[in-house]
Design an enzyme around this catalytic site. Structure first.
Site, short mmCIF file in Angstrom:
data_model
loop_
_atom_site.label_atom_id
_atom_site.label_comp_id
_atom_site.label_asym_id
_atom_site.label_seq_id
_atom_site.Cartn_x
_atom_site.Cartn_y
_atom_site.Cartn_z
N ASN A 46 -7.11 -3.43 14.64
CA ASN A 46 -8.59 -3.67 14.11
C ASN A 46 -8.74 -4.68 13.13
O ASN A 46 -9.85 -5.07 12.51
CB ASN A 46 -9.36 -2.46 13.57
CG ASN A 46 -8.42 -1.86 12.54
OD1 ASN A 46 -7.58 -2.50 12.04
ND2 ASN A 46 -9.18 -0.85 11.58
N GLU A 102 -9.65 -2.08 5.48
CA GLU A 102 -10.30 -1.82 7.02
C GLU A 102 -11.44 -2.55 7.36
O GLU A 102 -12.12 -3.14 6.10
CB GLU A 102 -10.67 -0.40 7.09
CG GLU A 102 -9.33 0.68 6.97
CD GLU A 102 -8.43 0.72 8.23
OE1 GLU A 102 -8.63 -0.18 9.16
OE2 GLU A 102 -7.55 1.38 8.04
N ASP A 119 0.84 -1.16 0.06
CA ASP A 119 -0.17 0.04 -0.03
C ASP A 119 0.90 1.25 0.05
O ASP A 119 2.14 1.16 0.20
CB ASP A 119 -0.95 -0.19 1.30
CG ASP A 119 -0.35 -0.44 2.41
OD1 ASP A 119 0.71 -0.49 2.60
OD2 ASP A 119 -1.11 -0.94 3.32
N HIS A 154 -7.17 -5.08 10.32
CA HIS A 154 -6.77 -4.65 8.77
C HIS A 154 -5.48 -5.27 8.23
O HIS A 154 -4.60 -5.66 9.15
CB HIS A 154 -6.72 -3.32 8.57
CG HIS A 154 -5.63 -2.49 9.21
ND1 HIS A 154 -5.73 -1.12 9.43
CD2 HIS A 154 -4.24 -2.78 9.14
CE1 HIS A 154 -4.60 -0.82 9.99
NE2 HIS A 154 -3.58 -1.61 9.88
C1 F6R Z 1 1.71 -1.71 6.24
C2 F6R Z 1 0.14 -2.03 6.14
C3 F6R Z 1 -0.63 -2.41 7.60
C4 F6R Z 1 0.46 -2.57 8.83
C5 F6R Z 1 -0.36 -2.89 9.92
C6 F6R Z 1 0.49 -3.07 11.08
O1 F6R Z 1 2.07 -1.80 4.65
O2 F6R Z 1 -0.35 -2.35 5.35
O3 F6R Z 1 -1.59 -3.02 7.39
O4 F6R Z 1 0.94 -4.10 8.35
O5 F6R Z 1 -1.04 -1.39 10.40
O6 F6R Z 1 1.45 -2.00 11.29
P1 F6R Z 1 2.50 -2.02 12.38
O7 F6R Z 1 3.49 -3.38 11.94
O8 F6R Z 1 3.43 -0.77 12.36
O9 F6R Z 1 2.04 -2.59 13.66
#
Ligand code: F6R
Length: 260
Positions: A136, A143, A67, A138
């Site tokens: 959450n 989301e 992303d 995602h």
């Molecule tokens: C990152 C992404 C997100 C993260 C998630 C966890 O490219 O798409 O889904 O993997 O928000 O983030 P961290 O690892 O910082 O807790």
């Protein structure tokens, strides 16, 4: 599903890197899907060590980001292109032209999303996708409520995700409100998936994703349907999992005993 429970994030990174190397070993020009965020950092650090030792080769590796934020200025330090260049591509010797990130510079983010989906297909698809998980549930920026059939598209960020990512920006208001994210169907097309989670703040999401119902309210739950899913957890992220229940339908490797 194979679930590895390890003593700490460094052990998670070490085992995940070893198995990623093994997965890509006999692919001539492997395509690796890469997540940003804090969780995969130890994985990339261990992959870097394995490259320095000469076992992990990146000379033909192509990487695709999950992303990207929409709307940050070109070269912004917190754009996912910049983050991946610093934390993944530079240490692993992957040149910019082999690091693919959705291009938010395009005036038309919807067209950029379609183009990114095509880029992945033209590369032959993703051999192995590294994923983190949001509190959450995602994955990518898909989301709760995201369609399981979704492809790469423009996604508004929820306030909880913006708040979680505010730590990377000077002001909470600086966190973008839009992103381009691989969709849930895009992620599910990867030939293999490595889901990584560390820390107690992921424990509820991990329990719901792995042992709860497959439901769009918990986007990561769709991963239960992937034929080649490996999950790497530290003890804190696994702390709310019922490992006995999980073992009725998954292979559970608890490495904590072995590490003592
Ligand atoms: C990152 C992404 C997100 C993260 C998630 C966890 O490219 O798409 O889904 O993997 O928000 O983030 P961290 O690892 O910082 O807790």
């Amino acid at each position: 599903m194979i679930v590895h429970v390890l003593p700490d994030p460094d052990a998670v990174g070490s085992l995940a890197a070893r198995l990623i190397e093994a997965e890509l070993l006999d692919i001539a020009a492997p395509v690796l899907g890469v997540a940003t965020g804090s969780t995969p950092e130890p994985v990339y650090a261990h992959l870097t060590r394995r490259r320095e030792r000469g076992t992990f080769r990146t000379d033909r590796l192509r990487a695709f980001a999950l992303d990207e934020y929409v709307g940050l200025a070109a070269g912004h330090a917190e754009s996912y292109r910049s983050v991946l260049e610093r934390g993944f591509a530079a240490p692993l010797g992957v040149p910019a032209e082999r690091l693919h990130v959705p291009s938010w510079e395009a005036d038309d983010p919807a067209a950029a999303s379609d183009a990114y989906e095509r880029e992945i297909l033209l590369a032959g698809g993703i051999d192995l996708q590294v994923l983190g998980i949001g509190r959450n549930g995602h994955i990518g920026f898909n989301e709760p409520g995201s369609d399981f059939r979704s492809l790469t598209r423009v996604v508004p960020l929820t306030e909880s995700t913006r708040a979680a990512n505010a730590r990377f920006f000077e002001e909470p208001a600086d966190v973008p409100t839009l992103s381009i994210s691989q969709g849930l169907a895009t992620i599910m097309r990867a030939r293999a998936i490595a889901l990584i989670a560390t820390g107690a703040d992921k424990a509820d999401a991990i329990r719901a994703a792995l042992t709860g119902p497959v439901d769009t309210g918990m986007p990561a739950s769709i991963l239960q349907r992937h034929p080649r899913l490996r999950v790497f957890l530290d003890g804190a992220a696994a702390s709310r999992l019922d490992l006995t229940l999980l073992a009725t339908f998954a292979v559970v490797h608890d490495w904590r005993e072995a590490a003592r």
